[in-house]
Enzyme design. Structure first.
Site, PDB file in Angstrom:
ATOM      1  N   CYS A  14       0.832  -1.209   0.000  1.00 34.24           N
ATOM      2  CA  CYS A  14       0.000   0.000   0.000  1.00 34.24           C
ATOM      3  C   CYS A  14       0.860   1.250   0.000  1.00 34.24           C
ATOM      4  O   CYS A  14       1.820   1.323   0.764  1.00 34.24           O
ATOM      5  CB  CYS A  14      -0.880  -0.013   1.245  1.00 34.24           C
ATOM      6  SG  CYS A  14      -1.829   1.488   1.504  1.00 34.24           S
ATOM      7  N   PRO A  15       0.552   2.269  -0.776  1.00 35.09           N
ATOM      8  CA  PRO A  15      -0.571   2.370  -1.705  1.00 35.09           C
ATOM      9  C   PRO A  15      -0.192   2.047  -3.150  1.00 35.09           C
ATOM     10  O   PRO A  15      -0.811   2.560  -4.083  1.00 35.09           O
ATOM     11  CB  PRO A  15      -0.963   3.841  -1.580  1.00 35.09           C
ATOM     12  CG  PRO A  15       0.356   4.547  -1.396  1.00 35.09           C
ATOM     13  CD  PRO A  15       1.238   3.587  -0.631  1.00 35.09           C
TER      14      PRO A  15
END
Lengths: 76, 132
Positions: A14-15
């Site tokens: 992430c992200p």
């Protein structure tokens, strides 16, 4: 007929998967789709929320063998 | 209703804090939320032009994890936020003065301009301020 671009973001944290989807959406035509494969647990929750917020369309979410596949249609 | 702007005052030179600042800035910016980041104090040292990961960062156990597992690079996240969303990066004028730096000492194509704290805080009255 719509085109579908597939992004293999398995292993990205992430992200990363979200940013890859956004970058891909910038490059395709309205009506075309991006499919992302992700092993990041957040993607399966975060991507639908982002899609809803900015106004694209989530076509499908599938749990595959050790990863998720999500398909987003570019609507604007 | 328009999205409330997010203002991030990034002070810490700790890798983990720069990482979450980059993640927050990038995700908010691509979610149609204007984001403004003022980089100051120890944080600005990690934005020195030519510094390369992992040596640009100092941190603890989670920093090691981020680097070992190749999480998205913090500085690159700010760049992605600028490229894909509405993100403005400022370098603190006081920090630049103390370091005897100018904008040429900072990571290329990332910062929009040098800005003072007073202007940043004034602008932030219209949004949400986060300090890291």
């Amino acid at each position: 007929m719509s085109q579908r671009k597939t992004i293999d973001a398995r292993g990205a944290f992430c992200p990363g998967p979200l940013m890859e989807v956004i970058a891909a959406l910038k490059l395709i035509e309205i009506g075309d789709e991006v499919e992302v494969w992700s092993t990041d647990q957040g993607t399966v929750k975060d991507l639908p929320i982002w899609v809803d917020k900015v106004g694209h369309k989530l076509i499908e979410t599938n749990e595959c063998d050790g990863y998720w596949s999500l398909v987003v249609e570019k609507t604007k | 209703m328009a999205n409330q702007p997010l203002f991030i005052l990034l002070c810490s030179g700790t890798h983990e804090k720069i990482q979450i600042a980059g993640m927050t800035a990038a995700v908010a910016a691509v979610s149609e939320r204007p984001v403004y980041v003022l980089v100051t104090m120890n944080a600005i040292l990690s934005f020195k032009k030519g510094a390369e990961s992992p040596r640009r960062y100092t941190g603890g156990a989670f920093s090691k994890l981020l680097l070992d597992k190749k999480a998205p690079d913090a500085i690159e996240l700010f760049g992605q936020g600028k490229m894909l969303g509405d993100l403005t990066m400022y370098a603190c004028t006081m920090a630049l003065d103390l370091l005897e730096w100018d904008m040429n000492n900072l990571t290329e194509d990332l910062f929009d301009e040098a800005l003072g704290l007073t202007k940043f805080l004034s602008d932030a009255e219209d949004g949400q301020l986060m300090t890291l």
